[in-house]
Scaffold this motif. Structure first.
Motif, mmCIF file in Angstrom:
data_model
loop_
_atom_site.group_PDB
_atom_site.id
_atom_site.type_symbol
_atom_site.label_atom_id
_atom_site.label_comp_id
_atom_site.label_asym_id
_atom_site.label_seq_id
_atom_site.Cartn_x
_atom_site.Cartn_y
_atom_site.Cartn_z
ATOM 1 N N GLY A 134 -59.171 -29.477 -8.322
ATOM 2 C CA GLY A 134 -57.737 -29.633 -8.117
ATOM 3 C C GLY A 134 -56.765 -28.718 -8.752
ATOM 4 O O GLY A 134 -55.564 -28.312 -8.488
ATOM 5 N N GLY A 135 -57.345 -27.661 -9.726
ATOM 6 C CA GLY A 135 -56.911 -26.747 -10.303
ATOM 7 C C GLY A 135 -56.325 -26.759 -11.660
ATOM 8 O O GLY A 135 -55.342 -25.897 -12.236
ATOM 9 N N ALA A 136 -56.866 -27.726 -12.366
ATOM 10 C CA ALA A 136 -56.587 -27.898 -13.647
ATOM 11 C C ALA A 136 -57.256 -26.800 -14.540
ATOM 12 O O ALA A 136 -58.346 -26.434 -14.449
ATOM 13 C CB ALA A 136 -57.132 -29.182 -14.251
ATOM 14 N N HIS A 137 -56.536 -26.299 -15.524
ATOM 15 C CA HIS A 137 -57.042 -25.398 -16.500
ATOM 16 C C HIS A 137 -57.431 -26.179 -17.754
ATOM 17 O O HIS A 137 -58.154 -25.626 -18.843
ATOM 18 C CB HIS A 137 -55.938 -24.255 -17.069
ATOM 19 C CG HIS A 137 -55.412 -23.512 -15.800
ATOM 20 N ND1 HIS A 137 -54.270 -23.554 -15.474
ATOM 21 C CD2 HIS A 137 -56.219 -22.736 -14.827
ATOM 22 C CE1 HIS A 137 -54.147 -22.604 -14.520
ATOM 23 N NE2 HIS A 137 -55.068 -22.103 -14.121
ATOM 24 N N ALA A 138 -56.730 -27.374 -17.967
ATOM 25 C CA ALA A 138 -57.161 -28.262 -19.090
ATOM 26 C C ALA A 138 -56.715 -29.712 -18.795
ATOM 27 O O ALA A 138 -56.372 -30.034 -17.773
ATOM 28 C CB ALA A 138 -56.007 -27.644 -20.253
ATOM 29 N N ALA B 201 -54.394 -19.313 -20.993
ATOM 30 C CA ALA B 201 -53.397 -18.554 -20.471
ATOM 31 C C ALA B 201 -53.283 -18.526 -18.956
ATOM 32 O O ALA B 201 -52.829 -17.751 -18.448
ATOM 33 C CB ALA B 201 -53.562 -17.205 -20.797
ATOM 34 N N GLY B 202 -53.624 -19.659 -18.342
ATOM 35 C CA GLY B 202 -53.425 -20.014 -16.936
ATOM 36 C C GLY B 202 -54.701 -19.310 -16.054
ATOM 37 O O GLY B 202 -54.349 -19.409 -14.928
ATOM 38 N N GLY C 281 -61.243 -20.850 -14.037
ATOM 39 C CA GLY C 281 -62.688 -20.438 -14.372
ATOM 40 C C GLY C 281 -63.126 -21.335 -15.486
ATOM 41 O O GLY C 281 -64.044 -22.184 -15.505
ATOM 42 N N SER C 282 -62.265 -21.701 -16.622
ATOM 43 C CA SER C 282 -62.652 -22.471 -17.613
ATOM 44 C C SER C 282 -61.995 -23.695 -17.737
ATOM 45 O O SER C 282 -60.997 -23.882 -17.085
ATOM 46 C CB SER C 282 -62.829 -21.625 -18.859
ATOM 47 O OG SER C 282 -61.652 -21.195 -19.111
ATOM 48 N N MET C 283 -62.473 -24.665 -18.452
ATOM 49 C CA MET C 283 -61.627 -25.806 -18.902
ATOM 50 C C MET C 283 -61.458 -25.982 -20.286
ATOM 51 O O MET C 283 -62.581 -26.227 -20.918
ATOM 52 C CB MET C 283 -62.691 -27.057 -18.083
ATOM 53 C CG MET C 283 -61.938 -28.426 -18.307
ATOM 54 S SD MET C 283 -60.231 -28.632 -17.792
ATOM 55 C CE MET C 283 -60.534 -28.610 -15.961
ATOM 56 N N THR D 260 -49.113 -20.140 -14.909
ATOM 57 C CA THR D 260 -48.826 -21.332 -15.556
ATOM 58 C C THR D 260 -49.997 -21.909 -16.061
ATOM 59 O O THR D 260 -51.141 -22.162 -15.160
ATOM 60 C CB THR D 260 -48.127 -22.342 -14.577
ATOM 61 O OG1 THR D 260 -47.051 -21.683 -14.042
ATOM 62 C CG2 THR D 260 -47.451 -23.336 -15.468
ATOM 63 N N VAL D 261 -50.012 -22.472 -17.244
ATOM 64 C CA VAL D 261 -51.380 -23.409 -17.806
ATOM 65 C C VAL D 261 -51.081 -24.835 -16.933
ATOM 66 O O VAL D 261 -50.045 -25.437 -17.314
ATOM 67 C CB VAL D 261 -51.540 -23.532 -19.431
ATOM 68 C CG1 VAL D 261 -52.242 -24.575 -19.589
ATOM 69 C CG2 VAL D 261 -51.710 -22.188 -19.699
#
Ligand SMILES: O=C(O)c1ccccc1NCC(=O)[C@H](O)[C@H](O)COP(=O)(O)O
Length: 274
Positions: free
Chosen positions: A234-238, A46-47, A50-52, A214-215
């Protein structure tokens, strides 16, 4: 003609044939009767930072690499991805260049309890209804292949059906168009779909243009845990990973390692010092 143009030409021909065999009204009825979609936005964090989350892809072949893996049992592969901690399973359904199919999507849908992405080159709302009819929870909208009007109407249909879309970008202008469309999930594909060139630095150059909440997904080119850590920084959530998983003898362990490498805050209850 670019690689993307060539793929889309084939997609349109195959789509016309499927439409002849199964009219939109039939597909719509099946979509509306399908079990409710699973929430991919939540599954992808959900954007929240901390986690990947790992989107693990069932990918048989590709225009850039040719045959990647002999996937005799896509359901078993997807089940191993789920055991490894994948957040979402991606299934390529494009047939000519990726060797995928709706049968692969059906097999995976039946095998896992996770949100499933129907990964295709969406050029017509028929494909969104079709994705839902086959139990998919997410579709892919590639900005480079669509007009702003198409992005808006496909996104609206996706949300009306309770699904999500990954709105895929590769340039600053495409990110601005995805943001202007109000996309809750934006992917930055580091593979240029016109030349097939991979440039992992593209992610860092574009991710900061995407608003918080945003995700943000880093797509393609993940070779190892270090690449995942770079995308996380670099800011990726996934991350969306295909080749590195289908070529690996133990994809479940690899997914666990990728999730761990991309974590930028400690798990609850895990001491940070001492
Ligand atoms: O993979 C390709 O060669 C390709 C070529 C043209 C259009 C799309 C293509 N791939 C789709 C994808 O986005 C990837 O399957 C996905 O991001 C996973 O990439 P990878 O981990 O590098 O296999």
């Amino acid at each position: 003609m670019t690689v993307l143009d060539d793929i889309i030409e084939g997609v349109r021909e195959d789509l016309a044939e499927r439409r002849r065999r199964r009219p939109l009204e039939d597909v719509r009825a099946a979509a509306l009767a399908a079990p409710a979609p699973l929430d991919a936005f939540e599954a992808l964090g959900a954007g929240r930072a901390g986690s990947m989350a790992v989107i693990a892809e069932v990918k048989r072949s590709s225009p850039s690499k040719g045959a990647l893996a002999d996937i005799a049992d896509p359901a078993a592969l997807a089940a191993s991805y789920e055991r490894g901690g994948a957040a979402v399973i991606s299934v390529l359904t494009e047939e000519r260049r990726f060797g995928g199919s709706l049968a692969d999507l059906d097999a995976v849908r039946a095998a896992v309890g996770l949100p499933v992405l129907r990964k295709d080159f969406t050029v017509d709302e028929y494909q969104i209804w079709e994705a839902r009819a086959h139990g998919a929870d997410v579709v892919l909208l590639i900005v480079a292949a669509l007009t702003d009007e198409e992005i808006a109407s496909f996104l609206a249909l996706t949300h009306r059906l309770g699904m999500h879309a990954i709105v895929e970008t590769h340039t600053e202008e495409e990110v601005r168009r995805a943001v202007a469309a109000g996309a809750p999930i934006i992917g930055v594909n580091v593979r240029n779909l016109k030349t097939l060139e991979i440039d992992r630095d593209v992610f860092g150059r574009l991710a900061h243009l995407i608003p918080s909440g945003t995700v943000v997904i880093a797509e393609s080119g993940v070779r190892d845990a270090d690449d995942v850590a770079d995308y996380a920084a670099g800011g990726a959530h996934a991350v969306l990973v295909g080749e590195a998983l289908v070529r690996h003898s133990d994809p479940a362990t690899t997914i666990g390692a990728f999730g761990q490498a991309g974590r930028t805050s400690p798990e609850p209850g895990v001491p940070t010092h001492g």
